[in-house]
Design a protein around this motif. Structure first.
Motif, mmCIF file in Angstrom:
data_model
loop_
_atom_site.group_PDB
_atom_site.id
_atom_site.type_symbol
_atom_site.label_atom_id
_atom_site.label_comp_id
_atom_site.label_asym_id
_atom_site.label_seq_id
_atom_site.Cartn_x
_atom_site.Cartn_y
_atom_site.Cartn_z
ATOM 1 N N ARG A 17 -1.783 -7.046 3.468
ATOM 2 C CA ARG A 17 -1.798 -6.198 4.597
ATOM 3 C C ARG A 17 -1.803 -4.172 4.272
ATOM 4 O O ARG A 17 -2.831 -4.136 3.890
ATOM 5 N N GLY A 18 -0.818 -3.902 3.859
ATOM 6 C CA GLY A 18 -0.374 -2.730 3.725
ATOM 7 C C GLY A 18 -1.201 -2.491 2.454
ATOM 8 O O GLY A 18 -1.617 -0.826 2.587
ATOM 9 N N PRO A 19 -1.250 -3.012 1.270
ATOM 10 C CA PRO A 19 -1.917 -2.567 0.280
ATOM 11 C C PRO A 19 -3.866 -2.663 0.135
ATOM 12 O O PRO A 19 -4.766 -1.423 -0.316
ATOM 13 N N ALA A 20 -4.236 -3.124 1.091
ATOM 14 C CA ALA A 20 -5.342 -3.307 1.522
ATOM 15 C C ALA A 20 -5.529 -2.200 2.980
ATOM 16 O O ALA A 20 -6.595 -1.239 2.495
ATOM 17 N N TRP A 21 -4.585 -2.013 3.400
ATOM 18 C CA TRP A 21 -4.985 -0.210 4.305
ATOM 19 C C TRP A 21 -5.558 0.967 3.687
ATOM 20 O O TRP A 21 -5.342 1.425 3.219
ATOM 21 N N GLN A 22 -4.118 0.302 1.991
ATOM 22 C CA GLN A 22 -4.017 1.754 1.351
ATOM 23 C C GLN A 22 -5.256 1.623 0.396
ATOM 24 O O GLN A 22 -5.909 2.887 0.465
ATOM 25 N N ALA A 23 -6.161 0.739 0.287
ATOM 26 C CA ALA A 23 -6.800 0.586 -0.783
ATOM 27 C C ALA A 23 -8.096 1.471 0.906
ATOM 28 O O ALA A 23 -9.025 2.255 -0.281
ATOM 29 N N GLU A 24 -8.432 0.874 2.201
ATOM 30 C CA GLU A 24 -9.136 1.721 2.463
ATOM 31 C C GLU A 24 -9.150 3.393 2.592
ATOM 32 O O GLU A 24 -10.203 4.298 2.386
ATOM 33 N N ARG A 25 -7.479 3.747 2.301
ATOM 34 C CA ARG A 25 -7.110 5.347 2.116
ATOM 35 C C ARG A 25 -8.125 5.910 1.560
ATOM 36 O O ARG A 25 -8.770 6.766 1.153
ATOM 37 N N ILE A 26 -8.239 5.134 -0.109
ATOM 38 C CA ILE A 26 -8.568 5.531 -1.709
ATOM 39 C C ILE A 26 -10.072 5.629 -1.402
ATOM 40 O O ILE A 26 -10.143 6.491 -1.907
ATOM 41 N N ALA A 27 -10.513 4.546 -1.407
ATOM 42 C CA ALA A 27 -12.491 4.116 -0.516
ATOM 43 C C ALA A 27 -12.683 4.952 -0.123
ATOM 44 O O ALA A 27 -14.165 5.921 -0.190
ATOM 45 N N LYS A 28 -11.662 5.705 0.985
ATOM 46 C CA LYS A 28 -12.481 6.946 2.487
ATOM 47 C C LYS A 28 -13.022 8.308 1.320
ATOM 48 O O LYS A 28 -13.802 9.098 1.990
ATOM 49 N N THR A 29 -11.781 8.287 0.178
ATOM 50 C CA THR A 29 -12.752 9.797 -0.384
ATOM 51 C C THR A 29 -13.417 9.835 -1.561
ATOM 52 O O THR A 29 -13.023 10.729 -1.853
ATOM 53 N N LEU A 30 -13.489 8.418 -1.794
ATOM 54 C CA LEU A 30 -15.267 8.439 -2.977
ATOM 55 C C LEU A 30 -15.792 9.290 -2.731
ATOM 56 O O LEU A 30 -16.774 7.453 -2.512
#
Length: 328
Positions: free
Chosen positions: A44-57
């Motif tokens: 779950r933690g890495p998936a939440w981090q992936a979401e934050r990263i994706a929103k910068t792209l």
């Protein structure tokens, strides 16, 4: 390369089939014949981090990265690109784009752009490659326009993975996952191979490429597998480790004569939990000493009051020792 990718996919498929289900996400069929993903705590933690990263792209971030890659590849290009943005016809068109999100191309804009392309040709940047650079250079100037703030490409696939139906499609046989530099370089059709390779390398060094590569390398294959619950797949392994990425560059609109639009201070998307309060900073030695002295003084005051009460009751109690700065 294709054989290597095929072997890696086969190995990953075999590993997914044999991994204990307690260490994998659970797939649940929905009424719409789709598959819902439920991550375990480690994923779950890495998936939440992936979401934050994706929103910068965003398209704006992509434009910044591509313009930087071009300018790192062609010596002397950046001054020409910067000068291009200051031409009145270009500035006017940019203001139209920023206000209405429309192309805003006019005869004077086309003439100004043609004049810049003639200068770029002297550096070896020609035809559609030159247009690609100028498109990205202009986009990098107004990254906070409506078009600039929209997500780029498949970035949206990596948002809201937990508890949702995965969003992922086959990107084609020639697409190289985790190699945004090479995939971007395929748009270049009018430069030698060594120059295209240099561009791919420079693109790979940008924040956009590093972030996109991290998402694709870690999440695309699990998302594709997670669509197969109706074929008997019940569990899929998602990443269980956060990735280490640089802080994304701050984006701002930079039209000449106008103040840059304020942009929120970029957060580090590699932070596993940016909402967690920062740990309390340790007190200084002086502050700790003052705290200890205060406690001692309070104890002595309480003892003094107790001794005074005992003396009043007739007990023979010695006086407390005098401690400079504490006894009053």
């Amino acid at each position: 390369m294709k054989k290597f990718i095929a072997s890696a996919v086969a190995a990953a498929t075999a590993f997914t089939a044999t991994v204990p289900t307690t260490h994998a996400a659970t797939l649940t069929p929905t009424d719409q014949n789709q598959c819902r993903v439920t991550l375990n705590d480690a994923e779950r933690g890495p998936a939440w981090q992936a979401e934050r990263i994706a929103k910068t792209l965003t398209h704006g971030m992509y434009a910044v990265a591509v313009a930087e890659a071009f300018e790192a590849t062609f010596e002397g290009l950046k001054p020409l690109g910067d000068d291009h943005l200051t031409q009145p016809a270009i500035t006017t068109a940019q203001e139209i784009r920023l206000a209405n999100d429309e192309p805003g191309a006019r005869p004077d804009y086309n003439a100004a752009r043609a004049a810049t392309k003639a200068k770029l040709a002297k550096l070896g940047l020609v035809y559609t490659d030159a247009d690609f650079y100028l498109d990205m250079k202009e986009g990098a100037q107004i990254p906070l326009s409506p078009a600039g703030t929209s997500l780029k490409g498949s970035a949206g696939w990596y948002i809201g993975i937990d508890g949702s139906v995965p969003k992922a499609n086959d990107l084609g046989p020639d697409y190289e996952f985790g190699r945004t530099g090479a995939n971007t370089a395929r748009f270049l059709n009018h430069m030698p191979d060594w120059k295209r390779s240099a561009f791919a390398s420079n693109m790979s060094a940008t924040y956009f490429a590093q972030a996109f590569d991290a998402l694709e390398s870690g999440f695309h294959y699990p998302l594709m597998q997670a669509q197969k619950c109706n074929e008997g797949t019940t569990h899929v392994i998602f990443p269980m480790q956060n990735v280490d990425l640089p802080t994304p560059p701050a984006l701002a609109n930079t039209l000449p004569g106008n103040p840059a639009d304020p942009a929120p201070t970029p957060t580090d998307p590699s932070n596993p939990d940016p909402d967690t309060p920062a740990p309390e900073r340790p007190a200084t030695v002086d502050a700790k000493l003052a705290e200890v002295i205060g406690i001692i003084a309070a104890v002595l005051t309480a003892l003094g009051a107790l001794f005074a009460l005992l003396k009043t009751a007739g007990f023979n109690v010695p006086d407390l020792p005098k401690i400079p700065g504490l006894n009053k």
